[in-house]
Design a protein around this motif. Structure first.
Motif, PDB file in Angstrom:
ATOM      1  N   ARG A 118       0.955  -1.140  -0.029  1.00  0.00           N
ATOM      2  CA  ARG A 118      -0.175   0.025   0.118  1.00  0.00           C
ATOM      3  C   ARG A 118       0.920   1.322   0.176  1.00  0.00           C
ATOM      4  NH1 ARG A 118      -5.175   0.856   2.505  1.00  0.00           N
ATOM      5  NH2 ARG A 118      -5.526   3.150   2.440  1.00  0.00           N
ATOM      6  N   VAL A 119       0.637   2.310  -0.895  1.00  0.00           N
ATOM      7  CA  VAL A 119       1.496   3.420  -0.806  1.00  0.00           C
ATOM      8  C   VAL A 119       0.510   4.730  -1.491  1.00  0.00           C
ATOM      9  CG1 VAL A 119       2.297   2.751  -3.302  1.00  0.00           C
ATOM     10  CG2 VAL A 119       3.470   4.548  -2.000  1.00  0.00           C
ATOM     11  N   ARG A 120       1.022   5.617  -0.737  1.00  0.00           N
ATOM     12  CA  ARG A 120       0.492   7.171  -1.215  1.00  0.00           C
ATOM     13  C   ARG A 120       1.774   8.029  -0.878  1.00  0.00           C
ATOM     14  NH1 ARG A 120      -2.191  10.168   3.242  1.00  0.00           N
ATOM     15  NH2 ARG A 120      -3.272  11.380   1.567  1.00  0.00           N
ATOM     16  N   ASN A 121       1.508   9.269  -1.846  1.00  0.00           N
ATOM     17  CA  ASN A 121       2.607  10.394  -1.928  1.00  0.00           C
ATOM     18  C   ASN A 121       3.996   9.575  -1.509  1.00  0.00           C
ATOM     19  OD1 ASN A 121       0.137  11.755  -1.550  1.00  0.00           O
ATOM     20  ND2 ASN A 121       0.339  12.361   0.472  1.00  0.00           N
ATOM     21  N   VAL A 122       4.369   8.793  -2.381  1.00  0.00           N
ATOM     22  CA  VAL A 122       5.768   8.458  -2.409  1.00  0.00           C
ATOM     23  C   VAL A 122       6.570   9.089  -3.343  1.00  0.00           C
ATOM     24  CG1 VAL A 122       5.512   6.523  -4.093  1.00  0.00           C
ATOM     25  CG2 VAL A 122       7.222   6.234  -2.296  1.00  0.00           C
ATOM     26  N   THR A 123       7.832   9.162  -3.031  1.00  0.00           N
ATOM     27  CA  THR A 123       8.901   9.992  -3.875  1.00  0.00           C
ATOM     28  C   THR A 123       9.256   8.951  -4.919  1.00  0.00           C
ATOM     29  OG1 THR A 123      10.709   9.629  -2.513  1.00  0.00           O
ATOM     30  CG2 THR A 123       9.745  11.432  -1.965  1.00  0.00           C
ATOM     31  N   GLU A 124      10.071   9.664  -6.256  1.00  0.00           N
ATOM     32  CA  GLU A 124      10.476   8.663  -7.037  1.00  0.00           C
ATOM     33  C   GLU A 124      11.626   7.842  -6.670  1.00  0.00           C
ATOM     34  OE1 GLU A 124      10.254  12.333 -10.274  1.00  0.00           O
ATOM     35  OE2 GLU A 124      12.107  10.844 -10.684  1.00  0.00           O
ATOM     36  N   ALA A 125      12.475   8.531  -5.569  1.00  0.00           N
ATOM     37  CA  ALA A 125      13.634   7.838  -5.234  1.00  0.00           C
ATOM     38  C   ALA A 125      13.119   6.571  -4.262  1.00  0.00           C
ATOM     39  CB  ALA A 125      14.377   8.772  -4.245  1.00  0.00           C
ATOM     40  N   ALA A 126      11.916   6.674  -3.679  1.00  0.00           N
ATOM     41  CA  ALA A 126      11.536   5.612  -2.795  1.00  0.00           C
ATOM     42  C   ALA A 126      10.515   4.727  -3.550  1.00  0.00           C
ATOM     43  CB  ALA A 126      10.869   6.212  -1.439  1.00  0.00           C
ATOM     44  N   ALA A 127      10.114   4.772  -4.674  1.00  0.00           N
ATOM     45  CA  ALA A 127       9.025   4.348  -5.356  1.00  0.00           C
ATOM     46  C   ALA A 127       9.041   2.683  -5.554  1.00  0.00           C
ATOM     47  CB  ALA A 127       8.788   4.873  -6.958  1.00  0.00           C
ATOM     48  N   ALA A 128      10.412   2.391  -5.862  1.00  0.00           N
ATOM     49  CA  ALA A 128      10.902   0.912  -6.020  1.00  0.00           C
ATOM     50  C   ALA A 128      10.535  -0.180  -4.980  1.00  0.00           C
ATOM     51  CB  ALA A 128      12.307   0.885  -6.430  1.00  0.00           C
ATOM     52  N   ARG A 129      10.688   0.559  -3.688  1.00  0.00           N
ATOM     53  CA  ARG A 129      10.056  -0.375  -2.442  1.00  0.00           C
ATOM     54  C   ARG A 129       8.717  -0.700  -2.483  1.00  0.00           C
ATOM     55  NH1 ARG A 129      11.523   3.595   2.300  1.00  0.00           N
ATOM     56  NH2 ARG A 129      13.105   4.632   0.895  1.00  0.00           N
ATOM     57  N   TYR A 130       7.956  -0.180  -3.359  1.00  0.00           N
ATOM     58  CA  TYR A 130       6.535  -0.462  -3.390  1.00  0.00           C
ATOM     59  C   TYR A 130       6.131  -1.209  -4.386  1.00  0.00           C
ATOM     60  CZ  TYR A 130       6.492   2.830   0.576  1.00  0.00           C
ATOM     61  OH  TYR A 130       6.787   3.489   1.469  1.00  0.00           O
ATOM     62  N   ILE A 131       7.068  -1.507  -5.291  1.00  0.00           N
ATOM     63  CA  ILE A 131       6.861  -2.354  -6.613  1.00  0.00           C
ATOM     64  C   ILE A 131       6.996  -3.899  -6.260  1.00  0.00           C
ATOM     65  CG2 ILE A 131       7.457  -2.772  -9.003  1.00  0.00           C
ATOM     66  CD1 ILE A 131       8.044   0.281  -9.181  1.00  0.00           C
ATOM     67  N   PHE A 132       5.919  -4.911  -6.567  1.00  0.00           N
ATOM     68  CA  PHE A 132       6.150  -6.284  -6.535  1.00  0.00           C
ATOM     69  C   PHE A 132       6.993  -6.686  -7.647  1.00  0.00           C
ATOM     70  CE2 PHE A 132       4.766 -10.623  -6.803  1.00  0.00           C
ATOM     71  CZ  PHE A 132       4.876 -11.061  -5.880  1.00  0.00           C
ATOM     72  N   GLY A 133       6.621  -6.129  -8.787  1.00  0.00           N
ATOM     73  CA  GLY A 133       7.286  -6.725 -10.200  1.00  0.00           C
ATOM     74  C   GLY A 133       6.721  -6.317 -11.415  1.00  0.00           C
ATOM     75  N   TYR A 134       7.080  -7.133 -12.427  1.00  0.00           N
ATOM     76  CA  TYR A 134       6.780  -6.689 -13.803  1.00  0.00           C
ATOM     77  C   TYR A 134       6.216  -7.760 -14.357  1.00  0.00           C
ATOM     78  CZ  TYR A 134       9.439  -2.692 -12.081  1.00  0.00           C
ATOM     79  OH  TYR A 134       9.752  -1.696 -11.199  1.00  0.00           O
ATOM     80  N   THR A 135       5.074  -7.236 -15.374  1.00  0.00           N
ATOM     81  CA  THR A 135       4.649  -8.425 -16.461  1.00  0.00           C
ATOM     82  C   THR A 135       4.291  -7.756 -17.714  1.00  0.00           C
ATOM     83  OG1 THR A 135       3.161 -10.469 -16.607  1.00  0.00           O
ATOM     84  CG2 THR A 135       2.236  -8.215 -15.447  1.00  0.00           C
ATOM     85  N   ALA A 136       3.916  -8.664 -18.784  1.00  0.00           N
ATOM     86  CA  ALA A 136       3.708  -8.046 -19.766  1.00  0.00           C
ATOM     87  C   ALA A 136       2.095  -7.923 -19.899  1.00  0.00           C
ATOM     88  CB  ALA A 136       3.899  -9.043 -21.057  1.00  0.00           C
ATOM     89  N   ALA A 137       1.623  -6.932 -20.935  1.00  0.00           N
ATOM     90  CA  ALA A 137       0.020  -6.581 -20.902  1.00  0.00           C
ATOM     91  C   ALA A 137      -0.003  -5.975 -22.311  1.00  0.00           C
ATOM     92  CB  ALA A 137      -0.160  -5.629 -19.884  1.00  0.00           C
ATOM     93  N   GLN A 138      -1.437  -6.010 -22.702  1.00  0.00           N
ATOM     94  CA  GLN A 138      -1.989  -5.175 -23.888  1.00  0.00           C
ATOM     95  C   GLN A 138      -3.042  -4.355 -23.287  1.00  0.00           C
ATOM     96  OE1 GLN A 138      -2.376  -6.123 -27.648  1.00  0.00           O
ATOM     97  NE2 GLN A 138      -1.822  -8.243 -27.459  1.00  0.00           N
TER      98      GLN A 138
END
Ligand code: MG
Length: 251
Positions: A118-138
């Motif tokens: 859960r995240v709100r008002n996060v800086t760019e520098a700290a954003a990575a900590r709130y990302i679980f991962g990546y996948t492909a999409a359309q």
């Protein structure tokens, strides 16, 4: 962790780690500190599901300069985003349905960000900590409706309009990945996430100042140039470097 998928066998829905085509069942909260069974599970009768069940799907538009150019629109000064209905999601292997055959309906290959905390008002520098991962999409789009309206939720939220998956890669740098779309084996889109106008961390930060992001929420980061129409019988494949390919057909 590496590639994590969501699966179904009979009535049983579960997460598992995918290693060399084998599935190791996850125990505990996928967004917490899960453990994995040591023995792979038998694959017979196992279906791949959409990898998350998000509270919202956020789509970013005109985020590659070459795509903005091909649409004739100026690149936005701030990220441009809208919401897609979560009911538009389909998994790898799912069929895209065209609601209005007399409209132009387009493919759009995109890198998807999956939020992990859960995240709100996060800086760019700290954003990575709130990302679980990546996948492909359309981000499948009814272009005829899009061109007749100023809001874009309707033209992008039809059932089946958001293929996502197959798995979430949790250990990857999102900012230098080739991204390609193949239509019936023909290369139609070919770019690199280094060409994003607003990068992944800038997007997560910007969006988090506008709405709270929850675990499992999906951010589609925009499509490169080369968008084009789909027709019944098409086979569409999104290939993003480091991720499993996402393959869907058009009904
Ligand atoms: Mg798009």
């Amino acid at each position: 962790m590496a590639a994590i998928g969501r699966f179904q066998k009979g009535d049983d829905i579960f997460y598992a780690k995918v290693v060399d085509g084998e599935l190791y069942r996850l125990q505990g909260d996928v967004f917490g500190s899960p453990t994995f069974q040591k023995k792979p599970i038998p694959l017979k009768g196992v279906k791949t599901l959409v990898p998350v069940t998000p509270s919202k799907v956020i789509a970013v538009g005109l985020n590659y300069a070459d795509h903005a150019r091909e649409t004739g629109k100026a690149p936005p000064k701030e990220p441009l985003f809208w919401l897609k209905a979560p009911t538009s999601l389909i998994p790898d292997g799912g069929k895209i349905e065209i609601p209005f055959p007399d409209h132009r309906t387009d493919y759009e290959a995109e890198l998807a960000v999956i939020i992990g905390r859960r995240v709100r008002n996060v800086t760019e520098a700290a954003a990575a900590r709130y990302i679980f991962g990546y996948t492909a999409a359309q981000d499948i789009t009814d272009r005829t409706i899009q061109e007749s309206e100023s809001q874009w939720s309707r033209c992008k939220s039809f059932d089946t309009f958001t293929p996502l998956g197959p798995y979430i890669e949790t250990k990857i740098d999102p900012h230098d990945l080739t991204i390609q779309l193949f239509q019936n084996g023909q290369l139609r889109q070919n770019s690199n996430t280094s060409q994003l106008i607003f990068n992944v961390y800038q997007l997560v930060s910007f969006i988090s100042f506008n709405m709270t992001l929850l675990p499992g929420d999906v951010i589609l980061t925009g499509t490169p140039s080369g968008v084009g129409p789909i027709t019944s019988g098409d086979r569409l494949e999104v290939r993003i470097q480091g991720l499993a390919p996402l393959v869907n057909t058009v009904k």
